[in-house]
Design an enzyme around this catalytic site. Structure first.
Site, PDB file in Angstrom:
ATOM      1  N   GLU A  22     -51.639  34.527  89.541  1.00  0.00           N
ATOM      2  CA  GLU A  22     -51.879  33.672  90.706  1.00  0.00           C
ATOM      3  C   GLU A  22     -50.733  33.791  91.706  1.00  0.00           C
ATOM      4  O   GLU A  22     -50.955  33.792  92.915  1.00  0.00           O
ATOM      5  CB  GLU A  22     -52.019  32.212  90.279  1.00  0.00           C
ATOM      6  CG  GLU A  22     -53.251  31.936  89.443  1.00  0.00           C
ATOM      7  CD  GLU A  22     -53.298  30.497  88.995  1.00  0.00           C
ATOM      8  OE1 GLU A  22     -54.130  29.742  89.552  1.00  0.00           O
ATOM      9  OE2 GLU A  22     -52.515  30.122  88.100  1.00  0.00           O
ATOM     10  N   TYR A  54     -54.322  16.981 115.942  1.00  0.00           N
ATOM     11  CA  TYR A  54     -54.842  17.619 114.743  1.00  0.00           C
ATOM     12  C   TYR A  54     -54.471  19.094 114.641  1.00  0.00           C
ATOM     13  O   TYR A  54     -54.481  19.645 113.545  1.00  0.00           O
ATOM     14  CB  TYR A  54     -56.348  17.394 114.556  1.00  0.00           C
ATOM     15  CG  TYR A  54     -57.202  17.543 115.780  1.00  0.00           C
ATOM     16  CD1 TYR A  54     -57.600  18.781 116.239  1.00  0.00           C
ATOM     17  CD2 TYR A  54     -57.634  16.412 116.461  1.00  0.00           C
ATOM     18  CE1 TYR A  54     -58.394  18.908 117.350  1.00  0.00           C
ATOM     19  CE2 TYR A  54     -58.438  16.526 117.579  1.00  0.00           C
ATOM     20  CZ  TYR A  54     -58.826  17.777 118.030  1.00  0.00           C
ATOM     21  OH  TYR A  54     -59.614  17.899 119.131  1.00  0.00           O
ATOM     22  N   ILE A  73     -50.867  22.401  91.943  1.00  0.00           N
ATOM     23  CA  ILE A  73     -51.388  22.013  93.250  1.00  0.00           C
ATOM     24  C   ILE A  73     -51.115  20.539  93.515  1.00  0.00           C
ATOM     25  O   ILE A  73     -51.117  20.113  94.670  1.00  0.00           O
ATOM     26  CB  ILE A  73     -52.878  22.372  93.425  1.00  0.00           C
ATOM     27  CG1 ILE A  73     -53.782  21.686  92.404  1.00  0.00           C
ATOM     28  CG2 ILE A  73     -53.067  23.881  93.397  1.00  0.00           C
ATOM     29  CD1 ILE A  73     -55.284  21.887  92.674  1.00  0.00           C
ATOM     30  N   GLU A  74     -50.831  19.765  92.478  1.00  0.00           N
ATOM     31  CA  GLU A  74     -50.406  18.385  92.657  1.00  0.00           C
ATOM     32  C   GLU A  74     -49.111  18.332  93.473  1.00  0.00           C
ATOM     33  O   GLU A  74     -48.943  17.473  94.335  1.00  0.00           O
ATOM     34  CB  GLU A  74     -50.193  17.701  91.305  1.00  0.00           C
ATOM     35  CG  GLU A  74     -51.456  17.439  90.529  1.00  0.00           C
ATOM     36  CD  GLU A  74     -51.897  18.595  89.625  1.00  0.00           C
ATOM     37  OE1 GLU A  74     -51.551  19.780  89.902  1.00  0.00           O
ATOM     38  OE2 GLU A  74     -52.601  18.312  88.641  1.00  0.00           O
ATOM     39  N   LYS A 100     -58.914  24.104  95.058  1.00  0.00           N
ATOM     40  CA  LYS A 100     -58.565  25.420  94.515  1.00  0.00           C
ATOM     41  C   LYS A 100     -59.860  26.019  93.953  1.00  0.00           C
ATOM     42  O   LYS A 100     -60.100  25.997  92.740  1.00  0.00           O
ATOM     43  CB  LYS A 100     -57.492  25.274  93.440  1.00  0.00           C
ATOM     44  CG  LYS A 100     -56.918  26.563  92.929  1.00  0.00           C
ATOM     45  CD  LYS A 100     -55.783  26.278  91.939  1.00  0.00           C
ATOM     46  CE  LYS A 100     -55.160  27.551  91.446  1.00  0.00           C
ATOM     47  NZ  LYS A 100     -54.052  27.276  90.509  1.00  0.00           N
TER      48      LYS A 100
END
Length: 126
Positions: A22, A54, A73-74, A100
């Protein structure tokens, strides 16, 4: 009740994950961001400086997601949420959902996502 701005489906490419593959090849990540703030003044005056830009919101998220590799990913979602809260003064709260979709799971699945929420203590109830 606060107003809400949503940025949905921002696509980024990152190198996050616990496996070396990854980190080496990377994969797509998709982020949804919901911001709670008051934008009545911006609407009344048609003034961008009175609301959340934005495009800047997208850049903050993309710079983190496309930045240094993290195992979790946290961690990435939390950094995005914390940075947004620190960047935009008029923000009451933010919710960041980091998807993900190509997570290395040997099963059929639609999505994997984590959600990080942050708010200011003095903000109204959302």
């Amino acid at each position: 009740m606060a107003d809400r701005i949503e940025l949905i489906g921002l696509e980024c490419f990152g190198y996050h994950g616990v496996f070396e593959e990854e980190k080496r090849t990377g994969q797509p990540f998709i982020v949804d961001i919901t911001c709670w703030s008051e934008f009545a003044e911006a609407a009344a005056t048609d003034d961008l400086t009175k609301t959340i830009n934005y495009a800047e919101l997208a850049d903050v998220a993309a710079n983190i997601i496309e930045g240094p590799a993290r195992d979790l990913i946290e961690t990435v979602a939390s950094e995005v949420a914390d940075t947004i809260m620190g960047t935009f003064e008029g923000l009451h709260a933010v919710e960041v959902t980091l998807h993900k979709p190509q997570a290395p799971i040997p099963r059929t699945f639609a999505d994997v996502a984590v959600v990080a929420r942050r708010s200011r203590k003095h903000a109204r109830t959302l």
